[in-house]
Design an enzyme around this catalytic site. Structure first.
Site, PDB file in Angstrom:
ATOM      1  N   GLY A  34      37.584  37.956  46.378  1.00  0.00           N
ATOM      2  CA  GLY A  34      38.533  38.162  45.236  1.00  0.00           C
ATOM      3  C   GLY A  34      40.090  38.652  45.504  1.00  0.00           C
ATOM      4  CB  THR A  36      41.225  43.320  43.266  1.00  0.00           C
ATOM      5  OG1 THR A  36      41.780  42.496  42.149  1.00  0.00           O
ATOM      6  CG2 THR A  36      41.874  44.771  43.040  1.00  0.00           C
ATOM      7  N   GLY A  90      35.639  43.528  43.497  1.00  0.00           N
ATOM      8  CA  GLY A  90      36.548  43.229  42.316  1.00  0.00           C
ATOM      9  C   GLY A  90      35.312  43.057  41.099  1.00  0.00           C
ATOM     10  CB  ALA A  91      34.601  43.701  38.070  1.00  0.00           C
ATOM     11  CG  ASP A  92      35.670  38.048  36.994  1.00  0.00           C
ATOM     12  OD1 ASP A  92      36.712  38.065  37.857  1.00  0.00           O
ATOM     13  OD2 ASP A  92      34.492  37.253  37.314  1.00  0.00           O
ATOM     14  CE  LYS A 102      31.169  41.442  41.983  1.00  0.00           C
ATOM     15  NZ  LYS A 102      32.637  41.255  42.193  1.00  0.00           N
ATOM     16  N   GLY A 103      32.074  36.774  39.551  1.00  0.00           N
ATOM     17  CA  GLY A 103      31.946  35.588  39.877  1.00  0.00           C
ATOM     18  C   GLY A 103      32.997  34.433  39.733  1.00  0.00           C
ATOM     19  N   GLY A 105      35.396  33.922  41.497  1.00  0.00           N
ATOM     20  CA  GLY A 105      35.423  33.479  42.610  1.00  0.00           C
ATOM     21  C   GLY A 105      34.405  32.634  43.333  1.00  0.00           C
ATOM     22  CD  GLU A 111      31.651  38.806  44.530  1.00  0.00           C
ATOM     23  OE1 GLU A 111      32.775  38.854  44.856  1.00  0.00           O
ATOM     24  OE2 GLU A 111      31.420  38.531  43.446  1.00  0.00           O
TER      25      GLU A 111
HETATM   26  C1  A5P Z   1      34.548  36.800  43.142  1.00  0.00           C
HETATM   27  O1  A5P Z   1      33.084  35.950  42.809  1.00  0.00           O
HETATM   28  C2  A5P Z   1      34.688  37.563  42.055  1.00  0.00           C
HETATM   29  O2  A5P Z   1      33.341  38.313  41.744  1.00  0.00           O
HETATM   30  C3  A5P Z   1      35.594  38.676  42.273  1.00  0.00           C
HETATM   31  O3  A5P Z   1      35.224  39.915  42.733  1.00  0.00           O
HETATM   32  C4  A5P Z   1      36.121  38.805  40.967  1.00  0.00           C
HETATM   33  O4  A5P Z   1      36.371  37.414  40.215  1.00  0.00           O
HETATM   34  C5  A5P Z   1      37.445  39.698  40.780  1.00  0.00           C
HETATM   35  O5  A5P Z   1      38.601  38.610  41.455  1.00  0.00           O
HETATM   36  P1  A5P Z   1      39.861  39.430  41.330  1.00  0.00           P
HETATM   37  O6  A5P Z   1      40.072  40.728  42.052  1.00  0.00           O
HETATM   38  O7  A5P Z   1      40.734  38.354  42.179  1.00  0.00           O
HETATM   39  O8  A5P Z   1      40.518  39.452  40.025  1.00  0.00           O
END
Ligand code: A5P
Length: 238
Positions: A34, A36, A90-92, A102-103, A105, A111
């Site tokens: 992701g 971040t 990272g996380a959503d 998460k996820g 991406g 992960e």
């Molecule tokens: C990837 O699959 C995700 O779990 C990312 O870690 C999550 O979407 C955070 O992404 P950003 O840092 O781009 O917000």
């Protein structure tokens, strides 16, 4: 909270730089995916170059792999290093108990495996990702699903979820195919009161490889702000 543009990037960068302070010489580090985490990988690369930091990275996606190579971080695999010292990801969405969705991406399966193999999991996000309950604002839980089970899982989701959709690719026609050759179903459950229970129910469906619910996994969350970082700490051992 309405961070946008350069302010949002600054908040993400602040969280990322904070997390990399936990990386010590000799560590095997889980490299999350992701935008971040990309800042964290860049910072680790900077420390490798300038401080002679010796680390091995276990990437959670092809994106993380390419970034690690670009920034001069030596790569290893989970086969060679099944125990990881620290994972940064990272996380959503993040709730008060440090449970996560998460996820976005599409890297959720790797992960979660890398997070589970890590002694410690540090999550880095900006403050807009904090919620009272996971699933708020119609946010979906991504499910990684074996392609041949797609219709079956979509049908099953009618019992559980108010709305689910097969994730479509932006860069090609057809569905998103994960780094593991699977598809992603984004399923909306509304506000999730019992994430551990939902996680178990979803994982019991044949064909569901993994879900984006990360329950009781994070040790520290850094919520980046325009200036500074807020730290949330897990209250108990996981
Ligand atoms: C990837 O699959 C995700 O779990 C990312 O870690 C999550 O979407 C955070 O992404 P950003 O840092 O781009 O917000």
């Amino acid at each position: 909270l309405n961070l946008k543009g350069e302010e949002l990037e600054e908040a993400k960068r602040n969280a990322a730089l904070h997390s990399v302070k936990h990386v010590k010489d000799g560590f095997v580090v889980g490299l999350g995916s992701g935008s971040t985490t990309a800042y964290a990988i860049e910072e680790m690369g900077r420390r490798v170059k300038l401080e002679g930091l010796r680390i091995l990275g276990v990437p959670t996606s092809y994106q993380a792999f390419l970034l690690a190579v670009k920034h001069g971080i030596q790569i290893t695999t989970l086969e060679e290093h099944p125990s990881i010292d620290l994972a940064i990801d990272g996380a959503d969405q993040v709730d008060d108990n440090l449970n996560l969705i998460k996820g976005r991406g599409g890297a959720l399966a790797r992960e979660k495996i890398v997070a589970a193999a890590s002694e410690k999991l540090i999550i880095i996000t900006d403050e807009t990702k904090r919620v009272k309950l996971l699933g708020e604002n119609g946010h979906p839980v991504p499910l990684e699903v074996l392609p041949m089970a797609t219709s079956f899982v979509m049908q099953k989701m009618k019992q559980f979820s108010s709305r689910s959709s097969l994730r479509e690719s932006a860069g090609k026609v057809g569905p998103v195919i994960t780094d593991n050759g699977n598809v992603i179903i984004d399923a909306v459950f509304g506000r999730i009161n019992k994430p551990a229970e939902l996680e178990c129910r979803l994982k019991c469906i044949p064909g569901v490889v993994e879900t984006g619910l990360f329950v009781d996994m994070a040790d520290i969350v850094y919520l980046g702000r325009r200036s500074g970082v807020e730290e949330l700490k897990s209250r108990g051992p996981r």
